[in-house]
Design a protein around this motif. Sequence first.
Motif, mmCIF file in Angstrom:
data_model
loop_
_atom_site.group_PDB
_atom_site.id
_atom_site.type_symbol
_atom_site.label_atom_id
_atom_site.label_comp_id
_atom_site.label_asym_id
_atom_site.label_seq_id
_atom_site.Cartn_x
_atom_site.Cartn_y
_atom_site.Cartn_z
ATOM 1 N N CYS A 93 8.479 1.413 -3.203
ATOM 2 C CA CYS A 93 7.733 0.453 -4.017
ATOM 3 C C CYS A 93 7.684 0.955 -5.465
ATOM 4 O O CYS A 93 7.550 2.162 -5.709
ATOM 5 N N ARG A 94 7.760 0.006 -6.389
ATOM 6 C CA ARG A 94 7.718 0.295 -7.822
ATOM 7 C C ARG A 94 6.619 -0.564 -8.431
ATOM 8 O O ARG A 94 6.758 -1.788 -8.577
ATOM 9 N N TYR A 95 5.483 0.072 -8.791
ATOM 10 C CA TYR A 95 4.345 -0.658 -9.349
ATOM 11 C C TYR A 95 4.230 -0.359 -10.839
ATOM 12 O O TYR A 95 4.030 0.795 -11.242
ATOM 13 N N VAL A 135 4.508 3.545 -11.151
ATOM 14 C CA VAL A 135 4.180 4.337 -9.970
ATOM 15 C C VAL A 135 5.232 4.064 -8.895
ATOM 16 O O VAL A 135 5.446 2.907 -8.508
ATOM 17 N N TYR A 136 5.887 5.130 -8.437
ATOM 18 C CA TYR A 136 6.895 5.019 -7.380
ATOM 19 C C TYR A 136 6.358 5.681 -6.118
ATOM 20 O O TYR A 136 5.807 6.785 -6.163
ATOM 21 N N TYR A 137 6.552 5.020 -4.968
ATOM 22 C CA TYR A 137 6.036 5.566 -3.712
ATOM 23 C C TYR A 137 6.690 4.853 -2.536
ATOM 24 O O TYR A 137 7.413 3.850 -2.702
ATOM 25 N N GLN A 138 6.445 5.356 -1.311
ATOM 26 C CA GLN A 138 6.925 4.689 -0.099
ATOM 27 C C GLN A 138 6.008 3.522 0.224
ATOM 28 O O GLN A 138 4.787 3.659 0.269
ATOM 29 N N CYS A 139 6.594 2.359 0.482
ATOM 30 C CA CYS A 139 5.815 1.183 0.864
ATOM 31 C C CYS A 139 5.225 1.357 2.262
ATOM 32 O O CYS A 139 5.800 2.029 3.120
ATOM 33 N N ASP A 194 7.854 11.678 5.318
ATOM 34 C CA ASP A 194 9.271 11.374 5.552
ATOM 35 C C ASP A 194 10.010 11.093 4.244
ATOM 36 O O ASP A 194 11.165 11.478 4.092
ATOM 37 N N ILE A 195 9.364 10.374 3.328
ATOM 38 C CA ILE A 195 10.007 9.973 2.072
ATOM 39 C C ILE A 195 9.241 10.590 0.906
ATOM 40 O O ILE A 195 8.025 10.425 0.789
ATOM 41 N N ASP A 196 9.978 11.297 0.046
ATOM 42 C CA ASP A 196 9.364 12.048 -1.052
ATOM 43 C C ASP A 196 10.095 11.726 -2.349
ATOM 44 O O ASP A 196 11.328 11.762 -2.397
ATOM 45 N N LEU A 197 9.349 11.407 -3.388
ATOM 46 C CA LEU A 197 9.950 11.122 -4.696
ATOM 47 C C LEU A 197 9.738 12.294 -5.634
ATOM 48 O O LEU A 197 8.723 12.990 -5.565
ATOM 49 N N SER A 198 10.720 12.511 -6.519
ATOM 50 C CA SER A 198 10.654 13.645 -7.434
ATOM 51 C C SER A 198 11.352 13.294 -8.734
ATOM 52 O O SER A 198 12.338 12.545 -8.747
ATOM 53 N N ALA A 201 0.842 -1.197 0.000
ATOM 54 C CA ALA A 201 0.000 0.000 0.000
ATOM 55 C C ALA A 201 0.880 1.251 0.000
ATOM 56 O O ALA A 201 2.046 1.223 0.379
ATOM 57 N N ILE A 202 0.291 2.361 -0.436
ATOM 58 C CA ILE A 202 1.013 3.643 -0.496
ATOM 59 C C ILE A 202 0.971 4.315 0.873
ATOM 60 O O ILE A 202 -0.083 4.413 1.492
ATOM 61 N N GLN A 203 2.112 4.793 1.345
ATOM 62 C CA GLN A 203 2.156 5.586 2.573
ATOM 63 C C GLN A 203 2.706 6.974 2.250
ATOM 64 O O GLN A 203 3.790 7.111 1.697
ATOM 65 N N GLY A 204 1.943 7.990 2.618
ATOM 66 C CA GLY A 204 2.395 9.364 2.428
ATOM 67 C C GLY A 204 2.132 9.885 1.025
ATOM 68 O O GLY A 204 1.854 9.131 0.088
ATOM 69 N N PRO A 205 2.232 11.213 0.852
ATOM 70 C CA PRO A 205 1.901 11.858 -0.418
ATOM 71 C C PRO A 205 3.096 12.044 -1.357
ATOM 72 O O PRO A 205 3.103 12.953 -2.174
ATOM 73 N N GLY A 206 4.108 11.185 -1.257
ATOM 74 C CA GLY A 206 5.327 11.393 -2.041
ATOM 75 C C GLY A 206 5.371 10.661 -3.363
ATOM 76 O O GLY A 206 6.445 10.456 -3.926
ATOM 77 N N MET A 207 4.233 10.268 -3.920
ATOM 78 C CA MET A 207 4.194 9.458 -5.133
ATOM 79 C C MET A 207 4.567 10.243 -6.385
ATOM 80 O O MET A 207 4.404 11.455 -6.456
#
Length: 451
Positions: A292-294, A281-285, A327-331, A268-274
Motif C-alpha cells: 500500500c502507498r498512502y 507511507v509504504y507498508y503491507q496491505c 513476511d513483507i519488509d520495506l527499506s 490497514a497496515i499489517q506488520g512492522p515493515g513500514m
Amino acid sequence: MLLPLLLLLTATEPGHAEQVKGTKKADDSCVCKVNTTMWAFPAQPFEKADQMVQNCGDTLQKLQNQVTQTNGELPKIQAIIKNVTARIEPLKYLDTKGIYNALHLRQLSQDLEEISQMINTAHNDNPSAETQKLTKEVVKVQEEVKNMFKDNVFNLETMREKLRSLHNRVQSCRTIPDDFRSHCYKRIMKNISSPVTTKLNPHSKSYISGAWGREAKRESEDVYWTQPLANSHKYGIQVRLYRSYEDFMASKNHRDENVAPGYTAPNAIQGPGMVLYGGVVYYQCYNEDELCRYDLQSKETKRLKLPNAGINNKFPYCYYSCRDWTDIDLSADEQGLWVIYATESNHGNIVLSRLDTETFNITHTWKTRLFKKSVTNAFMVCGVLYATRYADTYREEVFYAFDTDTGHEDNTLSLPLEKVSAGVASLSYNPIDMKLYMYNDGYLLAYQALF
C-alpha cells in the motif's frame, strides 16, 4: 524251581504289561530278575525341557518389563512426535513445491528464455563487457538445457542455481544509476556504533511491535515518525509524525495520521515493515500480498501486487524466536525504495525487489540463497542487503550481506548491534543521516552506520 510269574509293571505307555520268570526258594520266597532299563526315567530330556521352560519364563518376564516400560515412555514419545509434526508443518510446501521436487524442464526453458530476453534488452540499452559476457554465457546454458532433454542423467537444481546467478547479474547490469556510486563508493559497512538514541515509544509500553524512523528521501520535509501495531501486534492504522528530532524526543507537537478507518479495513497496515519515503507511507496491505502507498498530502492510497510473496507468517523473520507478521519488509537507502520478502519458488529464501516510487512498480528483482526464517531482520544500505541474527538478549549481529551490484553474497560478517531487549520488530536504514532505526520490544533505538 522256576515258576512263571506275570508282573504287571507300569511302562512308558499306559496299559503295557511284561511277563518274567522267577525262582522259588525253600522259604517259599520268590526271586525275579527284571530289566528296568526300558522304564528308566528320562532325566536328561526332562532337565533340558525344564531349562527351556525356565528360559521361556525369564524371556516372558523380560518382555513384560519392556512392555511396561514402553507404556510408560509412550506418552513422552507421542508428545515428541506431536511437537516435531507441528514444527515441520510450516515447511510442508518443500515436499511438493520446494527444494525436494525436481524442476520441470519446460519451466526451466521458459525461465531461461526470459533471462535471455532481459540480457538482450540490457545489452541494447547499455552495451558493456559484462552484457557481452552474459550473452555468451546464456547461449552456452541454452545448449546445456537442450542436452538435458536428451540425457537421462542431469541435475536440475544445479541448473536452477546457474539461472539464479544469471538473473541476478542481469538485474545488476540494468539497475545501477549513473550517480549511485558517488553516494556509495564504500559499499560494505565496517562497524555499527552503540545506540545514539534510546527511548521508550510514546504510545505505551504494551506496544511491543511496530516501526519508527525518519523521512528517508532527500529534499523532503524533515519528519520523524512512529507506527505502533495494535490488535495482537499485527495491525495498525495510525502514523504519528514529529516535525523535529527535539519534538520527537520530548514527545510533543505531534500529528496523528490515520491511513485507514479501521484495523480490518482493506488499507490497514499489517506488520512492522513500514517506511516513510518522499512524504508517502509504504507498508503491507491488510491480509494481502500487496503493498500500500498512502500519500500524506493527497490522502490517496494505491496498491501494488507482490507476486507469489508469502504472507501471514509463512516466511516471517524467525531466528531464535519468530516475530509474527514480518513476511513483507520495506527499506530505503541511497538507491531508493526496496521490498524484502520470500517466495515458495525461491524455497523460502529472501527475494529483494527494487521499487519505482514514481510509477509504483517493481523494476528489478534479485533472488538470494538466504532462508528468510533464519534471520532476525534485514535492511538495505547502498544497494547492499544486510541480515542480522540473535546473539543474546542484549546483542544482535549483522552476519550477512548481498551486493546487488555484483551479486556477491557474504555470510562472514560479524558486526555487533546492541539492544535493550530480546525481540526486534523492525530495523531500517536512513540514507540522510546514515543511521539504523530499531523497534526493540517497544523501545526505540538508533545507531550510526560506519564505513
